[in-house]
Design an enzyme around this catalytic site. Structure first.
Site, PDB file in Angstrom:
ATOM      1  N   GLN A  95       0.830  -1.207   0.000  1.00 24.37           N
ATOM      2  CA  GLN A  95       0.000   0.000   0.000  1.00 24.37           C
ATOM      3  C   GLN A  95       0.864   1.256   0.000  1.00 24.37           C
ATOM      4  OE1 GLN A  95      -3.002  -2.100   3.102  1.00 24.37           O
ATOM      5  NE2 GLN A  95      -3.521   0.041   2.721  1.00 24.37           N
TER       6      GLN A  95
ATOM      7  N   ARG B 202      -9.014  -0.390   7.824  1.00 19.24           N
ATOM      8  CA  ARG B 202     -10.044   0.559   7.370  1.00 19.24           C
ATOM      9  C   ARG B 202     -10.335   1.583   8.460  1.00 19.24           C
ATOM     10  NH1 ARG B 202     -14.089  -1.380   2.789  1.00 19.24           N
ATOM     11  NH2 ARG B 202     -14.268   0.605   1.761  1.00 19.24           N
ATOM     12  N   CYS B 203      -9.251   2.225   8.873  1.00 17.38           N
ATOM     13  CA  CYS B 203      -9.325   3.023  10.079  1.00 17.38           C
ATOM     14  C   CYS B 203      -8.161   3.983  10.076  1.00 17.38           C
ATOM     15  CB  CYS B 203      -9.213   2.057  11.260  1.00 17.38           C
ATOM     16  SG  CYS B 203      -8.940   2.838  12.838  1.00 17.38           S
TER      17      CYS B 203
ATOM     18  N   GLU C 115     -12.897   4.788   4.581  1.00 13.81           N
ATOM     19  CA  GLU C 115     -12.985   4.118   5.879  1.00 13.81           C
ATOM     20  C   GLU C 115     -14.287   4.366   6.612  1.00 13.81           C
ATOM     21  OE1 GLU C 115      -8.313   4.710   6.953  1.00 13.81           O
ATOM     22  OE2 GLU C 115      -9.808   6.066   7.753  1.00 13.81           O
TER      23      GLU C 115
HETATM   24  N1  PCD Z   1     -13.674   9.355  -3.434  1.00 12.46           N
HETATM   25  C1  PCD Z   1     -14.575  10.151  -4.115  1.00 12.46           C
HETATM   26  N2  PCD Z   1     -15.022  11.324  -3.535  1.00 12.46           N
HETATM   27  C2  PCD Z   1     -14.610  11.652  -2.290  1.00 12.46           C
HETATM   28  C3  PCD Z   1     -13.722  10.830  -1.577  1.00 12.46           C
HETATM   29  C4  PCD Z   1     -13.259   9.687  -2.186  1.00 12.46           C
HETATM   30  O1  PCD Z   1     -14.962   9.825  -5.242  1.00 12.46           O
HETATM   31  N3  PCD Z   1     -15.033  12.782  -1.704  1.00 12.46           N
HETATM   32  C5  PCD Z   1     -13.139   8.127  -4.055  1.00 12.46           C
HETATM   33  C6  PCD Z   1     -11.634   8.264  -4.207  1.00 12.46           C
HETATM   34  O2  PCD Z   1     -11.195   8.976  -5.186  1.00 12.46           O
HETATM   35  C7  PCD Z   1     -11.196   6.812  -4.151  1.00 12.46           C
HETATM   36  C8  PCD Z   1     -12.167   6.219  -3.209  1.00 12.46           C
HETATM   37  O3  PCD Z   1     -13.340   7.027  -3.235  1.00 12.46           O
HETATM   38  O4  PCD Z   1     -11.306   6.237  -5.420  1.00 12.46           O
HETATM   39  C9  PCD Z   1     -11.570   6.125  -1.743  1.00 12.46           C
HETATM   40  O5  PCD Z   1     -10.979   7.357  -1.467  1.00 12.46           O
HETATM   41  P1  PCD Z   1     -10.329   7.761  -0.069  1.00 12.46           P
HETATM   42  O6  PCD Z   1     -11.363   7.852   0.974  1.00 12.46           O
HETATM   43  O7  PCD Z   1      -9.471   8.942  -0.297  1.00 12.46           O
HETATM   44  O8  PCD Z   1      -9.428   6.526   0.342  1.00 12.46           O
HETATM   45  P2  PCD Z   1      -8.078   5.976  -0.333  1.00 12.46           P
HETATM   46  O9  PCD Z   1      -6.921   6.563   0.374  1.00 12.46           O
HETATM   47  O10 PCD Z   1      -8.176   6.071  -1.784  1.00 12.46           O
HETATM   48  O11 PCD Z   1      -8.214   4.454  -0.005  1.00 12.46           O
HETATM   49  C10 PCD Z   1      -7.891   3.964   1.297  1.00 12.46           C
HETATM   50  C11 PCD Z   1      -9.136   3.328   1.889  1.00 12.46           C
HETATM   51  C12 PCD Z   1      -8.714   2.505   3.076  1.00 12.46           C
HETATM   52  S1  PCD Z   1      -7.794   3.190   4.243  1.00 12.46           S
HETATM   53  C13 PCD Z   1      -9.137   1.212   3.201  1.00 12.46           C
HETATM   54  S2  PCD Z   1      -8.608   0.308   4.501  1.00 12.46           S
HETATM   55  C14 PCD Z   1     -10.066   0.531   2.216  1.00 12.46           C
HETATM   56  C15 PCD Z   1     -10.790   1.629   1.423  1.00 12.46           C
HETATM   57  O12 PCD Z   1      -9.802   2.513   0.919  1.00 12.46           O
HETATM   58  N4  PCD Z   1      -9.325  -0.346   1.376  1.00 12.46           N
HETATM   59  C16 PCD Z   1      -9.912  -0.745   0.187  1.00 12.46           C
HETATM   60  N5  PCD Z   1     -11.527   1.078   0.329  1.00 12.46           N
HETATM   61  C17 PCD Z   1     -11.031  -0.046  -0.332  1.00 12.46           C
HETATM   62  N6  PCD Z   1     -11.630  -0.429  -1.459  1.00 12.46           N
HETATM   63  C18 PCD Z   1     -11.147  -1.491  -2.120  1.00 12.46           C
HETATM   64  N7  PCD Z   1     -11.777  -1.893  -3.247  1.00 12.46           N
HETATM   65  N8  PCD Z   1     -10.070  -2.200  -1.679  1.00 12.46           N
HETATM   66  C19 PCD Z   1      -9.425  -1.843  -0.548  1.00 12.46           C
HETATM   67  O13 PCD Z   1      -8.369  -2.494  -0.154  1.00 12.46           O
HETATM   68 MO1  PCD Z   1      -6.743   1.430   5.428  1.00 12.46          MO
HETATM   69  O14 PCD Z   1      -6.000   2.523   6.620  1.00 12.46           O
HETATM   70  O15 PCD Z   1      -5.518   0.860   4.490  1.00 12.46           O
HETATM   71  O16 PCD Z   1      -6.713   0.160   6.667  1.00 12.46           O
END
Ligand code: PCD
Length: 783
Positions: free
Chosen positions: A220, A367-368, A737
């Protein structure tokens, strides 16, 4: 309906995802799809014990096995000064165990052979003698004075990792002393795992004749990974090329550097051949990047009418054997201090103590935005407890306490400056759309009949988009992001960004931003991310930071190009620059109707017909250091019905009203929300990684760690309000997130609300049917 790619002015429209044809047809190119000539395969030998001394390792039989080229142990790495590597949290972590193992499934040896099967077979021949040691799985027990010390490598002889706090202790205590109402709750956010479809893996390809290492990796954050690899291995950074090809979901799991990566690089350096390592599902879930595992105690001091005064939170954070939490350097508990949420608390005190246990390391931002999910869950859960205690409807209690829209920019008692928001509007829309009043009436009727129906609200605030670089860095590398745009003579564009998407749709959304700024269509703009040899430096995609950072860079970079384009347009239109007007799709000359040139005309001229003395070409790079984070918010409402006989919870409706400022692509935002809600649903109802007393992981695969199918998943309803970020170049905030951050509390609040007539105030996640069934039984509702 998704729009065609050739449309001009695409910002804010449902442009069809450019990446989908390849993903949907199975034509994505993931690390495991890449086959290099002469490539070897690596497999890791892992510890069956959670805590044991290693008496001996005998690799002789494995070395004799068919196809085996190399076996690496911790001792070999020690000789190279690579047995330990720094973690992102200022700790150090073993690559291959030396001396002892600290968690079950810890990496102990690496076997490299001609085929994957040969490596797996030979691994069985490695003979390791272990002497089991006492195991500590409970973080509270780990802090007791007679607990065995897990980390003998550290000077500090205790399992306590760190203490961290934010807020004003005295002022908070003062408010608590005089408060008419105080509620207190212990709330656990269980250990969960991002569980992406594609596990982690890499190919390390060292070419001895050029001295260059090409590292294909499910990353990432490719640039940051290259820098760390250069620092750890001593290889010159320009001789390392990190390529993160298509990534099959990241969710925070692909931010850290794992032992398998380092072992594969060492193997390739030693053998001068490409070495591939791909985790199995079990390896992924047991050894890489768990998330959460917070034991929180929350107290709210309030007036009799439910208006909040102060918040006090104490947390024990279970970090496992090494503190490998993915957090910015100055924030050992991430952005957890956003825990005052959407409410105008006068004071707050937030404390977190990190603890070592015999479990796999991690603490990734699944996702935080670095622990904001724990924070949002906690405050949204305990606000409901307060509502119940003071006898105020939970929607009304929230309205009484919201930070009002005139208060933005709002300075929170733990030091954050919220950029913008309109919480009342978002909640009002959600209540109206779900038909809140009618639902409450229905609930009252059902209660009278002895049925259990619940309505759960969560009105969370998120904090996403790190930088700004003055406050945020990871391992010293400042957090900003970048874009580079090149316009070719025929007006076609290649843009490269420092982030790296894993399915989010950047190839479409960033093309929309750039096309909008340049008067082109998304069809004309190709987005490339993930190759450190040609993309500008950036910190990567996680913490919903890509739109707030690289998205800002893309807009400003395009504007930089437009500035030059304007000069060329003046030359083509034969007027002074001050007489040139840009209307979003073309440049025209003031007062000369009908005389205009497009960006395509300008692009051609940039290579063929330039004003005298101007540098040829049409390209720019922009490094964007945002002035602040962005603070998206939302109002989520869940409606559940509970089956009295089985305890099964049915999510009848779920409405998510999100506010992420300016929306780039509504269809993509809806997709992001659907995905995150599905994850939040799984966390609330089915996921946990428990351990037995010997430290055996009890959810080491997807038979025990449940991932929801389409059949389990409720129907998601979505809507939006738009409160632009005042500082982001196009007013956008992150959104990826939000649904995972905001939804767990809505689900749990709904279940607790359903069971409230029984006096239930809280149930820890995951809410398995048996937990509900037990409660119903205890209260004589069911046999
Ligand atoms: N957007 C729009 N409008 C607004 C905002 C936003 O349209 N106002 C879109 C954009 O451009 C992109 C999307 O929506 O395409 C998202 O964005 P953002 O909120 O800025 O974010 P990014 O930086 O791009 O990404 C990151 C995130 C995170 S943190 C996570 S866990 C998850 C989510 O992303 N991962 C994933 N989602 C998703 N989906 C998918 N399909 N796969 C994946 O793996 Mo961490 O801290 O890393 O734990």
């Amino acid at each position: 309906m998704a729009l065609h790619q050739t449309e001009l002015r695409p910002l804010g429209k449902c442009v069809g995802r450019k990446e989908d044809p390849r993903f949907i047809r199975g034509k994505g190119r993931y690390v495991d799809d890449i086959m290099l000539p002469g490539m070897l395969y690596m497999y890791l030998v892992r510890s069956p014990y959670a805590h044991a001394r290693i008496k001996s390792i005998d690799t002789s039989a494995a070395l004799q096995a068919p196809g085996v080229k190399l076996v690496i142990t911790g001792e070999d790495l020690e000789a190279m000064n690579l047995a330990w590597i720094p973690t992102m949290a200022n700790d150090q972590q073993m690559v291959l165990a030396t001396g002892k193992v600290l968690y079950q499934y810890q990496e102990v040896a690496a076997v490299i052979a001609e085929t994957r099967e040969q490596a797996v077979d030979a691994a069985q021949l490695i003979d390791i003698e272990y002497e089991p040691l006492p195991v500590v799985v409970d973080p509270f027990k780990a802090l007791e004075p007679d607990a065995p010390i897990l980390r003998e490598d550290r000077e500090k002889k205790s399992n306590h990792v760190f203490h961290w706090e934010a807020g004003d202790r005295e002022a908070t205590e003062e408010l608590f002393r005089n408060a008419p109402v105080v509620v207190k709750k212990d709330v656990r956010f269980q250990r969960v795992h991002p569980a992406p479809l594609e596990p982690c893996g890499c190919i390390a390809d060292y070419n001895p004749s050029t001295g260059k290492l090409t590292w294909y990796v499910t990353s990432q954050a490719p640039h940051a990974h290259r820098t760390v690899l250069a620092m750890v291995s001593g290889l010159p950074e320009h001789q390392i090329r990190v390529i993160s090809p298509d990534v099959g979901g990241g969710f925070g799991n692909k931010v850290p550097i794992y032992p398998g990566y380092v072992a594969a690089v060492v193997a390739s350096l030693k053998l001068g051949k490409p070495v591939k390592w791909i985790e199995t599902r079990t390896e992924n879930i047991t050894s890489t990047g768990f998330a959460r595992d917070y034991h929180m105690t929350c107290e709210i001091a309030a007036e009799e009418d439910g208006r909040v005064l102060a918040l006090r939170v104490k947390t024990i954070a279970d970090h496992g054997a090494f503190d490998a939490a993915a957090d910015p350097s100055k924030f050992p508990a991430g952005l957890f201090s956003i825990v005052t949420g959407s409410y105008d608390f006068k004071e707050a005190l937030v404390e977190v103590d990190g603890v070592y246990t015999n479990k796999a390391p991690g603490g990734v931002a699944y996702r935080c935005s670095f622990r904001v999910t724990e924070a949002a869950y906690l405050i949204e859960r305990v606000m409901d407890v307060l509502a119940r205690r003071v006898g105020v409807d939970p929607a009304e209690l929230r309205k009484r306490n919201f930070i009002r829209k005139e208060q933005f920019p709002y300075k929170s008692p733990t030091g954050w400056t919220y950029d913008s928001g309109d919480y009342e509007k978002t909640l009002a829309l959600a209540l109206e759309k779900i038909g809140y009043e009618e639902l409450r009436k229905e609930q009252a009727e059902k209660r009278a009949r002895g049925e259990f129906m619940g309505i759960g609200i969560s009105t969370f605030t998120e904090v996403v988009g790190a930088g700004p670089s003055h406050t945020f860095d990871i391992m010293g590398i400042k957090m900003f992001d970048s874009a580079q745009i090149r316009i070719h003579p025929t007006g076609k564009v290649i843009a490269r960004l420092g982030v790296r998407h894993q399915g989010q749709g950047h190839e479409t959304t960033f093309a929309q931003i750039i096309a909008e700024e340049l008067g082109l269509s998304t069809d004309d703009v190709l987005i490339e991310e993930g190759d450190t040899d040609n993309a500008p430096y950036g910190l990567g995609t996680y913490a919903s930071r890509s739109t707030p950072t690289a998205g800002g860079a893309a807009a400003l970079c395009a504007r930089r190009i437009r500035d030059k384009a304007k000069k060329i347009a003046a030359h083509l239109l034969e007027v002074g620059e001050e007489d040139v007007v840009w209307d979003g799709v073309s440049f025209s000359a003031k007062g000369l109707p009908g005389k205009s040139v497009t960006m395509k005309d300008v692009a051609f001229a940039a290579y063929t017909n330039l004003p005298e003395g101007m540098e040829p070409g049409l390209e720019a790079t922009y490094y964007y250091d945002p002035p602040n984070l962005t603070f998206p918010h939302g109002a989520y409402i869940a409606v559940v019905d509970i089956d009295k006989g089985t305890g099964a919870v049915k999510v009848r409706r779920f409405l998510a009203v999100d506010d992420c400022g300016t929306v780039i692509n509504p269809m993509i935002v809806d997709g992001q929300v659907h995905g995150g809600l599905t994850e939040g649903f799984a966390i609330a109802f089915m996921q946990d990684i428990p351990f037995d007393d010997e430290g055996n992981c009890l959810a080491p695969n997807w038979m025990d760690y449940l991932v929801p199918t389409a059949l389990d998943t409720p129907h998601w309803e979505t809507d939006r309000t738009v409160t632009p970020s005042p500082h982001h170049p196009i007013g956008a905030k992150g959104v990826g997130e939000s649904p995972n951050v905001g939804s767990p509390a809505a689900f749990v609040n709904a279940v607790v609300d359903a069971l409230a007539p029984l006096g239930v105030e809280h149930i820890d996640m995951p809410i398995f049917p048996w937990k509900v069934w037990q409660i119903l039984r205890e209260h004589g509702v069911t046999e």
